[in-house]
Scaffold this active site. Structure first.
Site, short mmCIF file in Angstrom:
data_model
loop_
_atom_site.label_atom_id
_atom_site.label_comp_id
_atom_site.label_asym_id
_atom_site.label_seq_id
_atom_site.Cartn_x
_atom_site.Cartn_y
_atom_site.Cartn_z
N SER A 1 0.85 -1.19 0.00
CA SER A 1 0.00 0.00 0.00
C SER A 1 0.88 1.24 0.00
O SER A 1 2.04 1.19 0.43
CB SER A 1 -0.89 0.01 1.25
OG SER A 1 -1.47 1.28 1.46
N TYR B 1 -2.23 -1.61 9.88
CA TYR B 1 -2.12 -1.61 8.43
C TYR B 1 -0.77 -1.06 7.99
O TYR B 1 -0.09 -1.63 7.14
CB TYR B 1 -3.25 -0.78 7.83
CG TYR B 1 -3.35 -0.80 6.33
CD1 TYR B 1 -4.06 -1.81 5.68
CD2 TYR B 1 -2.77 0.20 5.55
CE1 TYR B 1 -4.18 -1.82 4.29
CE2 TYR B 1 -2.89 0.19 4.18
CZ TYR B 1 -3.59 -0.82 3.55
OH TYR B 1 -3.70 -0.82 2.18
#
Length: 253
Positions: A142, A165
């Site tokens: 990401s 995350y």
């Protein structure tokens, strides 16, 4: 680019995974679609227009956090040219704001997501060592594995950027490089794609604030990311190894 390639997709029932499967099948690849929930996976594949009876599609259950199962699954594989890990395992408390995250939840989410990704990468390496045929692994990281969050985009919304995350996606990038260096064989490629935000019906306030941080696109459509995945799986990326392709329309500039 992928005609006659056999590609393993983990997390094929997810938002990204189901569309990756559909795109690879359209390119003539043989897809082995796996997910922990086969019923949900086949439903989502059908929603993408995938012919569930296609000779090019194999659907099977796979829990990436079940080590004996994963190892047994990889032991049965043959003729596989590459793999994409689109899985996103997490617990029910995932997504809490920073000061509300407990150590137990932080550790569990890292174990579920990063731990299962390690196992998947490891077994891709084991498969390559056994079969001794070219193999391309694509990891999904990401933009928040690359740069610090821009927390302003979450102002006046119930959303946040989960700390788990950021920890997981940044670690995935280094694990990919580690695996590449450890195997040290140009026949095995481990690369990553790091998308910016992907549209999934987020609040309008967030969408507007996020768009201001890009060069005009705002949140990405999944189709904007798939081209990079296809490239890394293809022969066009034959000597691209240990790299990370950022697809974010300038969000990280």
């Amino acid at each position: 680019m992928l005609t006659n390639k056999k590609i393993l997709i983990a997390g094929a029932g997810g938002l990204l995974g189901s569309k990756v499967c559909a795109a690879l099948l359209e390119d003539g690849a043989h897809v082995i679609a796996t997910d922990i929930n086969v019923a949900l996976m086949t439903e989502r594949l059908a929603q993408q227009g995938v012919d569930l009876n296609s000779a090019l599609l194999t659907c099977t259950a796979l829990d990436l956090n079940d080590e004996p199962l994963v190892k047994a699954f990889f032991a049965t594989l043959s003729g596989v040219d590459g793999a994409v890990n689109c899985s996103y395992p997490r617990n029910k408390h995932y997504g809490a704001k920073f000061f509300d995250v407990t150590l137990a939840d932080f550790n569990e989410n890292l174990s579920l997501h990063l731990g299962s990704s390690f196992l998947f990468m490891q077994q891709c390496g084991v498969y390559f060592k056994r079969e001794k045929t070219p193999f391309s692994l694509v990891n999904i990281s990401s933009i928040y594995g690359v740069v610090a969050p821009k927390f302003d985009v979450y102002n006046d919304t119930p959303m946040t950027m989960p700390v788990e995350y950021a920890a997981i996606k940044s670690a995935l990038l280094h694990l990919s490089k580690y695996l590449t260096a450890y195997l040290a064989d140009s026949g095995f490629r481990s690369n990553s794609v790091s998308p910016g935000g992907i549209f999934d019906n987020q609040p309008e306030q967030f969408l507007q604030q996020y768009k201001k941080q890009t060069l005009g696109k705002g949140m990405l459509d999944i189709s904007d990311v798939i081209g990079s995945i296809k490239f890394l799986l293809s022969e066009h990326a034959r000597y691209v190894n240990g790299q990370n392709i950022i697809v974010d329309d300038g969000f990280s500039l």
